[in-house]
Motif scaffolding. Structure first.
Motif, mmCIF file in Angstrom:
data_model
loop_
_atom_site.group_PDB
_atom_site.id
_atom_site.type_symbol
_atom_site.label_atom_id
_atom_site.label_comp_id
_atom_site.label_asym_id
_atom_site.label_seq_id
_atom_site.Cartn_x
_atom_site.Cartn_y
_atom_site.Cartn_z
ATOM 1 N N VAL A 110 0.844 -1.201 0.000
ATOM 2 C CA VAL A 110 0.000 0.000 0.000
ATOM 3 C C VAL A 110 0.879 1.251 0.000
ATOM 4 C CG1 VAL A 110 -1.710 1.320 1.310
ATOM 5 C CG2 VAL A 110 -1.955 -1.152 1.072
ATOM 6 N N TRP A 222 -5.105 3.164 10.183
ATOM 7 C CA TRP A 222 -4.715 1.869 9.632
ATOM 8 C C TRP A 222 -4.602 0.817 10.737
ATOM 9 C CZ3 TRP A 222 -4.082 0.452 4.562
ATOM 10 C CH2 TRP A 222 -3.559 -0.830 4.335
ATOM 11 N N HIS A 227 -6.798 -6.500 5.961
ATOM 12 C CA HIS A 227 -6.786 -6.197 4.532
ATOM 13 C C HIS A 227 -7.533 -4.884 4.276
ATOM 14 C CE1 HIS A 227 -5.560 -7.362 0.588
ATOM 15 N NE2 HIS A 227 -6.771 -7.277 0.095
ATOM 16 N N TRP A 228 -7.570 -4.477 3.016
ATOM 17 C CA TRP A 228 -8.187 -3.200 2.657
ATOM 18 C C TRP A 228 -9.349 -3.376 1.679
ATOM 19 C CZ3 TRP A 228 -3.085 -4.564 2.390
ATOM 20 C CH2 TRP A 228 -2.590 -4.996 1.151
ATOM 21 N N VAL A 287 -14.952 -3.233 1.039
ATOM 22 C CA VAL A 287 -13.856 -2.408 1.536
ATOM 23 C C VAL A 287 -13.913 -2.336 3.059
ATOM 24 C CG1 VAL A 287 -13.674 -1.092 -0.591
ATOM 25 C CG2 VAL A 287 -15.202 -0.274 1.195
ATOM 26 N N ARG A 289 -11.886 -1.178 7.002
ATOM 27 C CA ARG A 289 -11.454 0.060 7.663
ATOM 28 C C ARG A 289 -10.171 0.617 7.055
ATOM 29 N NH1 ARG A 289 -14.073 1.500 12.354
ATOM 30 N NH2 ARG A 289 -15.373 -0.093 13.343
ATOM 31 N N ASN A 290 -9.276 -0.262 6.649
ATOM 32 C CA ASN A 290 -8.026 0.223 6.068
ATOM 33 C C ASN A 290 -8.250 0.946 4.749
ATOM 34 O OD1 ASN A 290 -6.457 -0.614 8.181
ATOM 35 N ND2 ASN A 290 -5.772 -2.514 7.213
ATOM 36 N N PHE A 291 -9.312 0.607 4.036
ATOM 37 C CA PHE A 291 -9.676 1.347 2.829
ATOM 38 C C PHE A 291 -9.996 2.793 3.190
ATOM 39 C CE2 PHE A 291 -12.651 2.988 -0.318
ATOM 40 C CZ PHE A 291 -12.120 2.551 -1.530
ATOM 41 N N ASN A 292 -10.644 2.995 4.329
ATOM 42 C CA ASN A 292 -10.975 4.360 4.760
ATOM 43 C C ASN A 292 -9.715 5.167 5.066
ATOM 44 O OD1 ASN A 292 -13.687 3.828 4.495
ATOM 45 N ND2 ASN A 292 -13.976 3.315 6.654
ATOM 46 N N ILE A 294 -6.870 4.796 3.487
ATOM 47 C CA ILE A 294 -6.388 5.168 2.154
ATOM 48 C C ILE A 294 -7.233 6.307 1.591
ATOM 49 C CG2 ILE A 294 -6.055 4.359 -0.220
ATOM 50 C CD1 ILE A 294 -5.661 1.519 0.975
ATOM 51 N N SER A 308 -5.811 0.858 -3.790
ATOM 52 C CA SER A 308 -6.058 -0.494 -3.280
ATOM 53 C C SER A 308 -5.797 -1.552 -4.338
ATOM 54 C CB SER A 308 -7.502 -0.598 -2.779
ATOM 55 O OG SER A 308 -7.736 0.305 -1.717
#
Length: 391
Positions: A110, A222, A227-228, A287, A289-292, A294, A308
């Motif tokens: 990432v 993060w 995962h994302w 998606v 929490r890690n997507f948020n 990003i 992602s």
């Protein structure tokens, strides 16, 4: 004739008034910077301008009249060239990326993906001189004047404290700069000296840039080891909940008929939201929490999807399994460059071919489409590319 002369006089008076107003604004900024504790010599060199930066004014007024379809956006941001170059850069900076991953808990793929999307791994960081660009935006006025003033002062303080040289303050017209495009106030708060040389240099130090990006994502929430994003398929006619905020467990999504893109079953208690950027007939994405985290980097879901997906590709995952619901897919960067060369070969004056599709290229594409009996969309897609001889 008298009217023309009067109009010319009024225009000159207006221009003179605007120039005087700009000069006054710059003088005020210089004094404000000195009062803020910034060395007067730094201030004098940084704000030695007598007129606004016209390029910045022009770009700040451009309205996003051309909306980029998601398949175009991901087509050039996550093409095979960016994937292969990214894997090579990850091998080159493996030690740095693994160290950042250990210290901040952020997946190294990432971190590298942010670097790749933001500046093409350091190759395209912007060419606007930040003090002039930000001073222009301040003195133009408007609702964001206080924001631009804060960014200008932060940029000058980075030079004053010794993190950067003044001639290193080049970036985008809106103030983001460095290998991973921090705005100055974010740089002040979150940049780290990851190479241990006593300076936080996100311009020339790859280690500082990658470490600072990891620090940013950690501060944005993060969660290490999680995962994302997962590509999924939704059942035909799906009309269930969507959106990052409407989260459910993987098992709950499975109960609604969703599967992984390869057909494998979803299961587990991890919570995710469903994104369908092209509707239920295109690729779907669960998606996490890690997507948020990003997403916070640029506040756009399309951007976060690009980061992602590129991270997944850098980690060895395949391209998206579900095709986009279009008969005219987007172009890679190499194909965009070739399309411009084809337009030039067909007599369209678009300037130098650089792979960047701007207003001149879109106008030429529309003209070519019209000449070929196609609807004049002005979009750089596969149809016009192939119609002009692209392969």
């Amino acid at each position: 004739m008298r009217h023309v002369i009067l109009t010319a006089i009024m225009s000159l008076m207006s221009a003179g008034s605007a120039a005087a107003s700009f000069s006054t604004c710059i003088a005020d900024l210089r004094e404000s910077a000195v009062r803020a504790g910034i060395d007067r010599a730094v201030v004098s060199r940084a704000l030695a301008l007598s007129e606004p930066d016209e390029k910045v004014l022009r770009l700040s007024k451009v309205q996003p009249e051309f909306k980029t379809p998601i398949w175009d956006y991901l087509g050039f941001l996550v093409d095979e060239q960016r994937v292969s170059e990214g894997r090579a850069m990850m091998r080159r900076y493996d030690r740095v990326l693994r160290a950042a991953e250990r210290r901040f808990g952020v997946d190294r793929h990432v971190i590298a993906a942010v670097w790749g999307v933001e500046t093409d791994y350091g190759k395209e960081a912007g060419d606007s001189f930040l003090p002039h660009a930000l001073a222009t935006l301040v003195c133009e006025g408007g609702s964001r004047q206080r924001f631009w003033t804060g960014e200008l002062m932060a940029a000058l303080k980075l030079v004053d404290r010794g993190d950067l040289q003044l001639d290193e303050l080049y970036g985008s017209w809106a103030g983001a700069f460095g290998q991973t495009q921090f705005i100055p106030t974010t740089y002040q708060r979150l940049a780290v000296d990851f190479d241990g040389d006593g300076r936080r240099d996100l311009v020339k130090s790859v280690a500082d840039a990658l470490g600072s990006t990891a620090n940013y994502l950690k501060r944005a929430g993060w969660r290490s080891g999680e995962h994302w994003m997962i590509e999924v398929r939704v059942p035909e006619g799906y009309r269930g909940p969507t959106g990052r905020g409407r989260r459910a467990s993987l098992s709950a999504w499975a109960a609604r008929g969703l599967t992984r893109a390869d057909g494998a079953r979803l299961h587990g208690a991890d919570h995710a939201g469903l994104l369908l950027p092209a509707g239920a007939n295109g690729p779907g994405f669960l998606v996490f929490r890690n997507f948020n985290a990003i997403y916070s980097y640029n506040q756009a879901e399309s951007y976060a999807l690009a980061i992602s997906h590129l991270a997944d590709r850098l980690a060895g995952m395949p391209p998206l399994r579900t095709p986009w619901p279009t008969d005219d897919p987007g172009l890679t960067r190499a194909q965009r460059l070739q399309l411009q060369k084809l337009l030039l070969a067909n007599g369209y004056a678009i300037g130098e071919a650089d792979g960047k599709i701007g207003p001149a290229s879109r106008a030429a594409i529309a003209a070519a489409e019209k000449r070929l009996g196609m609807p004049p969309t002005g979009r750089a897609g596969q149809k016009i590319y192939r119609a002009l001889g692209g392969r």
